[in-house]
Write an enzyme that holds these catalytic residues in place. Structure first.
Site, PDB file in Angstrom:
ATOM      1  CG  HIS A   1       9.806   4.747  -1.539  1.00 20.93           C
ATOM      2  ND1 HIS A   1      10.665   5.589  -0.869  1.00 20.93           N
ATOM      3  CD2 HIS A   1       9.238   3.951  -0.589  1.00 20.93           C
ATOM      4  CE1 HIS A   1      10.612   5.332   0.421  1.00 20.93           C
ATOM      5  NE2 HIS A   1       9.760   4.339   0.622  1.00 20.93           N
ATOM      6  CB  CYS A   2      12.732  -0.222  -2.517  1.00 18.21           C
ATOM      7  SG  CYS A   2      12.757  -1.984  -2.085  1.00 18.21           S
TER       8      CYS A   2
END
Length: 392
Positions: free
Chosen positions: A189-190
């Site tokens: 997850h960025c």
């Protein structure tokens, strides 16, 4: 002409903080002061802030800070997206305001004005594609296709049900606790994208990294050529050697040239150093993700493999130690019935150590660099064969 040491110190401290914050956890910095600074920035400073808030304002204010932290770190939010836009906007605005007046120059032609706009625009498009595209959400409608697309290796991926989505979790998928959905071929997850990086948008994310690495290199090089052109047009080296008698050598001219540049073009130097540091950081990320793409591995899978290999190594070592202990007990019992060995022989003879069985990483998803790269560029879910797949 005095050297602006305050400006030099500010740039050095800024570079140290940025590198420590972003790269302090890398293995190469283990045990160094950079790791210590990273620990303080990411944990120590926040811990002391909580204690200060609690001491000054009470438990209510502390709970408020914890609530803000939960929203920022455990829920989707656009803070880092806004920060990215601010960095790009402010940096490009400063370049336009301070450096476009030197374009065209001695070494820089005028078309760089328009090329810079195109470069920033392409980066913004890749940012939007990565941030707002579907990463490959697994739903009850497509779960059977994803289950048949990636087989379970029964090592780091086994067939089981997602406790949140109540559907079969396909191999290589993971439920993101921030986005609250299962993502196929989950990478990570960025926060910068406020989105998961998965099967469908890994190509955009890698292109984003590569393109911004090239933008930073391009900007640093162009600014360097602008500075070199200013030295040439203003004949700084000629004046230093002809009128001030400075030795025409690198070590003789360097302090005086650097002094002149810091006094006259300090903004361009700070911008070029900033872009060079970003290029180094992005270059490392690009190399890492390029390796992942070419080996058909994700960031999530690389962590899983590390944990699995460490666990297997410990298990193999325990087996070897148990076998060695058993062998030593048997040897002691048999030697008790024999004559005692020579002390000299017992001193020089080394005990035999059993070899530990090596742990091999068996990545069944690695199908060769070309096919791995094609799978990133054209995801399986966008191929015609995907819609025809059914679970057995």
């Amino acid at each position: 002409m005095e050297v602006p040491w305050l400006l030099v110190a500010h740039g050095s401290v800024t570079a140290l903080v940025v590198v420590s914050f972003l790269c302090g956890q890398w293995p190469i910095f283990e045990g160094t002061f950079i790791q210590s600074i990273n620990h303080f920035l990411t944990f120590g400073a926040y811990h002391y802030l909580l204690r200060l808030v609690q001491a000054v304002c009470g438990n209510g204010a502390r709970d408020l800070v914890l609530g803000v932290e939960q929203y920022c770190c455990d829920r989707p939010n656009p803070f880092l997206q806004i920060f990215y836009v601010a960095i790009i906007g402010v940096t490009y605005f400063m370049i336009v305001q301070t450096s476009f007046e030197y374009i065209p120059g001695y070494y820089v032609s005028g078309w760089h004005r328009y090329l810079s706009v195109v470069a920033v625009a392409v980066g913004a498009v890749l940012f939007v594609l990565t941030s707002f595209s579907d990463p490959g959400t697994v739903t009850p409608d497509n779960v059977s296709q994803y289950v048949s697309a990636y087989p379970y290796d029964n090592i780091i991926f086994v067939e089981k049900e997602c406790s949140t989505c109540k559907i079969t979790r396909p191999a290589r998928a993971k439920h993101c606790r921030i986005c609250d959905k299962c993502v196929a071929r989950f990478d990570h997850h960025c926060g910068w994208m406020n989105n998961c990086i998965g099967e469908k948008n890994t190509r955009y994310f890698v292109a984003f990294l590569v393109w911004h690495f090239l933008i930073c290199v391009y900007g640093a090089v162009v600014l360097g050529f602008i500075l070199a052109g200013e030295l040439k047009e203003r004949k700084v080296i000629y004046i230093l050697t002809a009128y001030y008698g400075i030795d025409n050598s690198f070590w003789g001219l360097f302090p005086h040239v650097a002094q002149w540049l810091l006094a006259v073009h300090n903004t361009q130097i700070l911008l070029s150093v900033f872009l060079a540091i970003l290029a180094l950081l992005l270059g490392g990320f690009c190399a890492y993700h390029a390796h992942l793409c070419l080996t058909n591995t994700t960031t999530n899978e690389s962590f899983k493999w590390q944990d699995y290999i460490m666990w297997m190594k410990k298990e193999n070592e325990e087996k070897v130690n148990a076998a060695a202990l058993k062998a030593s007990i048997s040897s002691a019992n048999s030697d008790a019935q024999k004559a005692p060995p020579s002390k000299w022989r017992a001193f020089f003879v080394r005990p035999r150590r059993l070899a530990v069985e090596p742990v091999v990483k068996n990545n069944i998803y690695n199908r060769g660099m070309i096919r791995n790269l094609c799978e990133v560029i054209v995801p399986l879910s966008e191929r015609k064969s995907f819609s025809r797949r059914k679970s057995d």
